[in-house]
Motif scaffolding. Sequence first.
Motif, short mmCIF file in Angstrom:
data_model
loop_
_atom_site.label_atom_id
_atom_site.label_comp_id
_atom_site.label_asym_id
_atom_site.label_seq_id
_atom_site.Cartn_x
_atom_site.Cartn_y
_atom_site.Cartn_z
N ASP A 77 0.77 -1.37 0.04
CA ASP A 77 0.21 -0.02 0.13
C ASP A 77 0.76 1.16 -0.14
O ASP A 77 0.58 2.31 -0.73
CB ASP A 77 -0.98 -0.02 1.10
CG ASP A 77 -2.16 -0.91 1.17
OD1 ASP A 77 -2.31 -1.22 -0.20
OD2 ASP A 77 -2.83 -1.18 2.19
N GLU B 249 1.22 4.24 -2.79
CA GLU B 249 1.03 5.53 -2.59
C GLU B 249 2.23 6.46 -2.94
O GLU B 249 2.06 7.55 -3.78
CB GLU B 249 1.11 5.91 -1.00
CG GLU B 249 -0.49 5.86 -0.55
CD GLU B 249 -0.47 6.01 0.91
OE1 GLU B 249 0.23 6.56 1.49
OE2 GLU B 249 -1.50 5.03 1.56
N LEU C 247 4.05 9.32 -10.06
CA LEU C 247 3.11 9.70 -11.36
C LEU C 247 2.60 10.73 -11.31
O LEU C 247 2.43 11.66 -12.42
CB LEU C 247 2.11 8.53 -11.26
CG LEU C 247 2.78 7.03 -11.76
CD1 LEU C 247 1.59 6.27 -11.57
CD2 LEU C 247 3.09 7.06 -13.02
N GLU C 248 2.44 11.40 -10.09
CA GLU C 248 1.87 12.81 -9.96
C GLU C 248 2.67 13.82 -10.28
O GLU C 248 2.23 14.80 -11.30
CB GLU C 248 1.34 12.95 -8.52
CG GLU C 248 0.26 14.13 -8.26
CD GLU C 248 -0.02 14.46 -6.90
OE1 GLU C 248 0.58 15.32 -6.24
OE2 GLU C 248 -0.51 13.50 -6.37
N ARG D 187 1.88 17.97 -18.17
CA ARG D 187 0.99 18.86 -18.33
C ARG D 187 1.62 20.37 -18.52
O ARG D 187 1.11 21.06 -19.48
CB ARG D 187 -0.06 19.10 -17.07
CG ARG D 187 -1.47 19.53 -17.32
CD ARG D 187 -2.64 18.54 -16.26
NE ARG D 187 -3.50 19.59 -16.40
CZ ARG D 187 -4.54 19.34 -17.29
NH1 ARG D 187 -4.11 18.45 -18.34
NH2 ARG D 187 -5.59 19.97 -17.30
N GLN E 290 3.03 20.46 -21.86
CA GLN E 290 1.90 20.43 -22.94
C GLN E 290 1.45 21.73 -23.06
O GLN E 290 1.17 22.20 -24.30
CB GLN E 290 0.86 19.39 -22.72
CG GLN E 290 1.14 17.81 -23.26
CD GLN E 290 0.09 17.02 -22.37
OE1 GLN E 290 -0.62 17.31 -21.72
NE2 GLN E 290 0.07 15.90 -23.07
N ASP F 36 -11.20 23.77 -17.74
CA ASP F 36 -10.46 22.84 -16.83
C ASP F 36 -9.20 23.36 -16.25
O ASP F 36 -8.80 23.34 -15.12
CB ASP F 36 -10.06 21.69 -17.61
CG ASP F 36 -11.50 20.79 -17.79
OD1 ASP F 36 -12.56 20.99 -17.21
OD2 ASP F 36 -11.25 19.77 -18.37
N LEU F 37 -8.48 24.29 -17.36
CA LEU F 37 -7.10 24.83 -17.06
C LEU F 37 -7.46 26.13 -16.02
O LEU F 37 -6.62 25.97 -15.00
CB LEU F 37 -6.51 25.27 -18.22
CG LEU F 37 -5.90 23.91 -19.10
CD1 LEU F 37 -5.40 24.77 -20.28
CD2 LEU F 37 -5.14 23.04 -18.43
N GLN G 162 -8.02 24.67 -12.54
CA GLN G 162 -6.87 24.23 -12.09
C GLN G 162 -5.99 25.48 -11.59
O GLN G 162 -5.47 25.31 -10.43
CB GLN G 162 -6.02 23.43 -13.00
CG GLN G 162 -4.70 22.86 -12.36
CD GLN G 162 -4.48 21.45 -12.88
OE1 GLN G 162 -4.65 21.04 -13.85
NE2 GLN G 162 -3.75 20.71 -11.96
N VAL H 164 -7.58 27.07 -8.38
CA VAL H 164 -7.39 25.57 -7.39
C VAL H 164 -5.86 25.79 -6.82
O VAL H 164 -5.79 25.98 -5.57
CB VAL H 164 -7.71 24.35 -7.84
CG1 VAL H 164 -7.24 23.32 -6.80
CG2 VAL H 164 -9.20 24.13 -7.96
N GLU I 151 -4.76 26.59 -3.08
CA GLU I 151 -4.16 25.59 -2.30
C GLU I 151 -2.75 26.30 -1.68
O GLU I 151 -2.42 25.94 -0.69
CB GLU I 151 -4.13 24.57 -3.15
CG GLU I 151 -5.34 23.69 -3.32
CD GLU I 151 -5.14 22.30 -3.81
OE1 GLU I 151 -4.05 22.02 -4.62
OE2 GLU I 151 -6.19 21.29 -3.59
N GLY J 72 4.20 19.01 -1.07
CA GLY J 72 4.20 19.86 -2.64
C GLY J 72 5.52 19.57 -3.06
O GLY J 72 6.54 19.04 -2.78
N ASN J 73 5.36 19.89 -4.53
CA ASN J 73 6.24 19.44 -5.39
C ASN J 73 7.11 20.48 -6.17
O ASN J 73 7.91 20.39 -7.09
CB ASN J 73 5.91 18.19 -6.32
CG ASN J 73 4.64 18.70 -7.39
OD1 ASN J 73 4.13 19.96 -7.36
ND2 ASN J 73 3.72 17.76 -7.44
N PHE K 175 -9.12 17.26 -12.56
CA PHE K 175 -7.73 17.19 -12.31
C PHE K 175 -7.90 17.13 -10.74
O PHE K 175 -8.74 16.87 -9.95
CB PHE K 175 -7.01 18.44 -12.34
CG PHE K 175 -7.62 19.93 -11.81
CD1 PHE K 175 -8.40 20.28 -12.72
CD2 PHE K 175 -7.55 20.18 -10.51
CE1 PHE K 175 -9.24 21.51 -12.09
CE2 PHE K 175 -8.05 21.18 -9.84
CZ PHE K 175 -8.69 22.09 -10.74
N ARG L 269 -4.91 18.69 -4.38
CA ARG L 269 -4.04 18.34 -3.15
C ARG L 269 -4.80 18.32 -2.29
O ARG L 269 -4.74 17.46 -1.27
CB ARG L 269 -2.71 19.34 -2.89
CG ARG L 269 -1.81 18.74 -2.12
CD ARG L 269 -0.78 19.71 -2.16
NE ARG L 269 -0.11 19.55 -3.48
CZ ARG L 269 0.78 18.66 -4.03
NH1 ARG L 269 0.90 17.48 -3.32
NH2 ARG L 269 1.18 18.65 -5.33
#
Lengths: 453, 226
Positions: A269, A273, A279-280, A287, A290, A342-343, A346, A349, A353, A410-411, B184, B187
């Motif tokens: 598990d 994760e 992958l994220e 993204r 692109q 969508d963009l 995001q 968001v 965040e 966070g990345n 999407f 977080r």
Amino acid sequence: MWTPRELLRSAGLRFALLYTVAFMISVGVIGWMTVLTVAGALERQAQRGVENEASALVDEFNAGGRQDLEAALAGRFANPSTHTRYAVVEADGRVVLGDRTLLQSGQDPGAAHGTLRGNMPRIASRELGDGSRVMVADDLAEVREIEAVVTRAFQVALAVAGILGLGTGLLISGALLRRLDTVTRTAEAVVGGDLTQRIARTGSEDEFDRLAATLNRMLDRIDGLMANLRQVSTDIAHDLRTPLSRLRQSLEATRRRATTIEDYQDAVDRAVEETDRILEIFSALLRIAQIEAASLRSGFRRVNLSEILQTVAEAYAAPAADGGRSLTAHILEDVWIDADRDLLAQLFVNLVENALQHTPQGSTISLELKDSGDRAVAVIRDDGPGIPPEERENVLRRFYRLERSRTTPGNGLGLSLVAAIADLHGGRVTLSNGQPGLQVRVAFPQGHEPARR
Amino acid sequence: MKILAVEDDASTLALLVSSLAEAGHAVERATDGPAGLRLALDGAYDVAVIDRMLPGLDGLELVRRLRASGVQTPVLFLTTMSGISDRVDGLEAGGDDYLVKPFAFAELLARVHALARRPPLGRVETVLRAAGIELDLVARRVRRAEDIVDLQPREFSLLEFLMRNAGQLVTRRQLLENVWGFHFDPRTNIVETHMSRLRSKLNKNAEPDPIETVRGAGYILHVDAS
């Protein structure tokens, strides 16, 4: 510098040769026509000359008979420089005075005048009152001489034009090759890997100079993209190694320590994760790439920006409250822009965040949408610690994280995604001091066709 | 359920077929576009899972032709791309849902179930009932037993989606897409936060919780809460 083969293959030389041949043909045609015209005029003049002379002699005869005529002719004969020949022919055909050959060459002694081809003389013949005739003839040697001179002059002109044309052609193609050679040399150096090379400009603003400027701009763009690519590769290598080594360590530890099925299930598990996190990062990077590379906006529609911001504000009010922060919204209604829904969702968001994550409990985050003429302006402001001025540009870069944020999850891709999305929409992200805290202002053009980069 | 799987990658297809079969579905397979179209034109499937990139005939084109022939089988697109207009392209071609690889199998199954449960066109429900809860779509009102439950608009949409898929697993991503329109992964735990508020409002009289949390996967609203 250039081999004769290179010169011969040069487009400049080929054009010059073509031009020279055309020029020489026109010189030739002009010369030929000039000779014809001049010769014709001279021949007509010669004919008039003998006619006039014959008439003058007839006048002499009419004034003083054969005696005056003979005296006049004697005077004419005394001038050695003249080519004109004279004869007086009796009615029975005897030449009594002057040139006998005239009678032979004048095929028809009875004709008033005659024209013969080539160097044959121009002849005028007049009846005198006593049945005899006076004949005046002039050969065309002078005409032919002038004709020859003119022809020769044109031949010389033709030769000079040919030599000049060839010479100019070589010079022009040499100059063209020299100009193009700097371009070729620079391009070769770039192909060889030196992206810092630029084409030397002459400053003359001619077509070559403009070409050089355009090519230099193209090289700047390629250089920028390459630098970006190198940066991203380094970032990926660095930022993906961390979670991957964490994953490896945990798997290794499981191999050593796990004893029960439950231990293994837990480990699997955790590994899933961790893989999801990796992958994220990949999909976030993909993204951004692109979005940055997107050139067409076929996916763009007229969207209600107010509605998007309202949804985001509504979605985050509860999580913010649960985290001890408050989220307020002042959203102007019915603001429409051309965008990808969508963009945009995001983008906002990510900004909300970001604010929630980097402010302490008790902070207030405000979301505002207003209309400033030709732009729709969204402002996200918090009263947290803010970002030092010298760091504000950096946080829009991939993987960049402030030193104090290293420990928060966070990345480091959230804000670079924001910048990429805003850029795609012709928008602009500005970070400033929210007094206190951070203020992020995103301005979108409200025109029907947002400008592209 | 009878499911059609069209996928050219052999290992993905094998996994797809075995997992769907394990969940109790009959699966037929095709590995290229033309074969997939031939099977799909039979129209005898409950759901078709179709890869976007297929040899012979592109997945988009396959679905376009399918729809042009009047076959309304719900289609779930699989793709490795997540380009900015991919989702819109897929839906415009006649697809019903869209899943980006790699995905958790629970996610695929939840979406297949949700597609299969879509009411046929033309039938409009006005009141949903499950687990002793009554959700009135016209009056935007929710009752549990006889009590009126006062919900925020998003909480209402959340419950509506759960009730439409009652008895089935509903994933976090499905909820994000259908309730908030977020395609999407944020977080923040938006879904969790709203879910906990919904639960506390639904269960304010200490009734049994009708919503089960499936760890790492999503939620199930049980038809019969007991």
